[in-house]
Motif scaffolding. Structure first.
Motif, PDB file in Angstrom:
ATOM      1  N   UNK A   1       0.853  -1.182   0.000  1.00 50.18           N
ATOM      2  CA  UNK A   1       0.000   0.000   0.000  1.00 50.18           C
ATOM      3  C   UNK A   1       0.891   1.235   0.000  1.00 50.18           C
ATOM      4  N   UNK A   2       0.728   2.085  -1.036  1.00 52.09           N
ATOM      5  CA  UNK A   2       1.588   3.249  -1.177  1.00 52.09           C
ATOM      6  C   UNK A   2       0.739   4.468  -1.536  1.00 52.09           C
ATOM      7  N   UNK A   3       0.469   5.307  -0.551  1.00 57.14           N
ATOM      8  CA  UNK A   3      -0.251   6.571  -0.739  1.00 57.14           C
ATOM      9  C   UNK A   3      -1.590   6.397  -1.461  1.00 57.14           C
ATOM     10  N   UNK A   4      -2.349   5.401  -1.066  1.00 58.47           N
ATOM     11  CA  UNK A   4      -3.670   5.192  -1.624  1.00 58.47           C
ATOM     12  C   UNK A   4      -3.724   4.251  -2.803  1.00 58.47           C
ATOM     13  N   UNK A   5      -2.590   3.764  -3.254  1.00 56.13           N
ATOM     14  CA  UNK A   5      -2.534   2.844  -4.380  1.00 56.13           C
ATOM     15  C   UNK A   5      -1.835   1.560  -3.958  1.00 56.13           C
ATOM     16  N   UNK A   6      -2.125   0.476  -4.672  1.00 56.78           N
ATOM     17  CA  UNK A   6      -1.506  -0.807  -4.377  1.00 56.78           C
ATOM     18  C   UNK A   6      -0.471  -1.106  -5.453  1.00 56.78           C
ATOM     19  N   UNK A   7       0.766  -1.330  -4.998  1.00 56.12           N
ATOM     20  CA  UNK A   7       1.888  -1.592  -5.887  1.00 56.12           C
ATOM     21  C   UNK A   7       2.341  -3.029  -5.648  1.00 56.12           C
ATOM     22  N   UNK A   8       2.669  -3.748  -6.704  1.00 56.88           N
ATOM     23  CA  UNK A   8       3.151  -5.126  -6.593  1.00 56.88           C
ATOM     24  C   UNK A   8       4.652  -5.169  -6.830  1.00 56.88           C
ATOM     25  N   UNK A   9       5.322  -6.007  -6.068  1.00 55.32           N
ATOM     26  CA  UNK A   9       6.761  -6.176  -6.213  1.00 55.32           C
ATOM     27  C   UNK A   9       7.076  -7.656  -6.056  1.00 55.32           C
ATOM     28  N   UNK A  10       7.906  -8.180  -6.969  1.00 54.05           N
ATOM     29  CA  UNK A  10       8.258  -9.598  -6.958  1.00 54.05           C
ATOM     30  C   UNK A  10       9.754  -9.731  -6.726  1.00 54.05           C
ATOM     31  N   UNK A  11      10.127 -10.647  -5.814  1.00 53.38           N
ATOM     32  CA  UNK A  11      11.540 -10.867  -5.566  1.00 53.38           C
ATOM     33  C   UNK A  11      11.779 -11.922  -4.501  1.00 53.38           C
ATOM     34  N   UNK A  12      13.054 -12.166  -4.237  1.00 53.24           N
ATOM     35  CA  UNK A  12      13.469 -13.114  -3.206  1.00 53.24           C
ATOM     36  C   UNK A  12      13.875 -12.340  -1.949  1.00 53.24           C
ATOM     37  N   UNK A  13      13.515 -12.876  -0.800  1.00 55.59           N
ATOM     38  CA  UNK A  13      13.837 -12.218   0.466  1.00 55.59           C
ATOM     39  C   UNK A  13      15.312 -12.442   0.775  1.00 55.59           C
TER      40      UNK A  13
ATOM     41  N   UNK B   1      14.054  -2.298  12.290  1.00 55.52           N
ATOM     42  CA  UNK B   1      13.516  -1.241  11.438  1.00 55.52           C
ATOM     43  C   UNK B   1      12.231  -1.676  10.735  1.00 55.52           C
ATOM     44  N   UNK B   2      11.821  -2.934  10.927  1.00 53.07           N
ATOM     45  CA  UNK B   2      10.622  -3.508  10.330  1.00 53.07           C
ATOM     46  C   UNK B   2      10.635  -3.343   8.813  1.00 53.07           C
ATOM     47  N   UNK B   3      11.762  -3.727   8.209  1.00 54.83           N
ATOM     48  CA  UNK B   3      11.907  -3.668   6.765  1.00 54.83           C
ATOM     49  C   UNK B   3      12.308  -5.033   6.221  1.00 54.83           C
ATOM     50  N   UNK B   4      11.906  -5.269   4.981  1.00 55.19           N
ATOM     51  CA  UNK B   4      12.248  -6.491   4.281  1.00 55.19           C
ATOM     52  C   UNK B   4      13.129  -6.093   3.102  1.00 55.19           C
ATOM     53  N   UNK B   5      14.292  -6.714   2.992  1.00 54.05           N
ATOM     54  CA  UNK B   5      15.176  -6.451   1.862  1.00 54.05           C
ATOM     55  C   UNK B   5      14.984  -7.574   0.857  1.00 54.05           C
ATOM     56  N   UNK B   6      14.598  -7.211  -0.373  1.00 53.92           N
ATOM     57  CA  UNK B   6      14.385  -8.222  -1.404  1.00 53.92           C
ATOM     58  C   UNK B   6      15.261  -7.923  -2.617  1.00 53.92           C
ATOM     59  N   UNK B   7      15.550  -8.977  -3.351  1.00 57.32           N
ATOM     60  CA  UNK B   7      16.260  -8.849  -4.617  1.00 57.32           C
ATOM     61  C   UNK B   7      15.228  -9.081  -5.716  1.00 57.32           C
ATOM     62  N   UNK B   8      14.966  -8.044  -6.516  1.00 54.71           N
ATOM     63  CA  UNK B   8      13.929  -8.107  -7.536  1.00 54.71           C
ATOM     64  C   UNK B   8      14.386  -8.923  -8.739  1.00 54.71           C
ATOM     65  N   UNK B   9      13.505  -9.083  -9.692  1.00 52.39           N
ATOM     66  CA  UNK B   9      13.800  -9.845 -10.899  1.00 52.39           C
ATOM     67  C   UNK B   9      14.869  -9.165 -11.752  1.00 52.39           C
TER      68      UNK B   9
ATOM     69  N   UNK C   1      18.122  -4.324  -5.506  1.00 52.24           N
ATOM     70  CA  UNK C   1      17.671  -4.500  -4.135  1.00 52.24           C
ATOM     71  C   UNK C   1      16.621  -3.454  -3.810  1.00 52.24           C
ATOM     72  N   UNK C   2      15.602  -3.888  -3.075  1.00 49.75           N
ATOM     73  CA  UNK C   2      14.504  -3.005  -2.712  1.00 49.75           C
ATOM     74  C   UNK C   2      14.159  -3.240  -1.249  1.00 49.75           C
ATOM     75  N   UNK C   3      13.858  -2.161  -0.541  1.00 49.09           N
ATOM     76  CA  UNK C   3      13.440  -2.257   0.857  1.00 49.09           C
ATOM     77  C   UNK C   3      11.943  -2.010   0.935  1.00 49.09           C
ATOM     78  N   UNK C   4      11.260  -2.889   1.656  1.00 51.23           N
ATOM     79  CA  UNK C   4       9.813  -2.784   1.829  1.00 51.23           C
ATOM     80  C   UNK C   4       9.514  -2.665   3.315  1.00 51.23           C
ATOM     81  N   UNK C   5       8.725  -1.676   3.686  1.00 51.56           N
ATOM     82  CA  UNK C   5       8.290  -1.556   5.075  1.00 51.56           C
ATOM     83  C   UNK C   5       7.229  -2.615   5.349  1.00 51.56           C
ATOM     84  N   UNK C   6       7.428  -3.347   6.427  1.00 53.34           N
ATOM     85  CA  UNK C   6       6.506  -4.442   6.748  1.00 53.34           C
ATOM     86  C   UNK C   6       5.110  -3.911   7.045  1.00 53.34           C
TER      87      UNK C   6
END
Length: 110
Positions: A64-76, A83-91, A95-100
């Motif tokens: 959920x990002x500012x009223x919109x839903x964004x999809x992200x695919x990757x490996x944890x 910090x309640x963050x998930x670091x993923x490696x995208x396709x 590297x991308x950080x996602x707030x839990x």
């Protein structure tokens, strides 16, 4: 105003500010409210993340990002509890950080 045969005519005029305001209004109409996530869903998300991290599986995150839903695919790569963050490696091997707290849904991809 233009005078034509004695009648007053208005020239239509769209200023850049008006166009921007109309576009912003259109975006605001498409916004959604944040869905409620209960404790059981949070626990299920954590279990899916740990399982996928252990077996190196792909996950699809709905964020959920500012009223919109964004999809992200990757490996944890890393789950940071402080910090309640998930670091993923995208396709794309980035590297991308996602707030839990922003996660709405997690799916394991086969």
């Amino acid at each position: 105003m233009i005078r034509d045969r004695g009648n007053k005519k208005w020239v239509s005029l769209m200023l850049p500010e008006h166009i921007k305001m109309l576009k912003d209004m259109k975006v605001d109409l498409n916004r959604q409210s944040r869905p409620m996530i209960d404790e059981y869903q949070v626990q299920e998300f954590e279990e899916r993340i740990k399982y996928a991290q252990e077996y190196k599986l792909l996950l699809e995150f709905s964020i959920f990002d500012l009223g919109f839903i964004k999809n992200s695919i990757g490996r944890v790569i890393k789950l940071d509890p402080l910090s309640k963050q998930i670091k993923i490696k995208t396709m794309k091997s980035e590297f991308e950080y996602i707030n839990f707290t922003d996660v709405i849904e997690i799916k394991i991809l086969d």
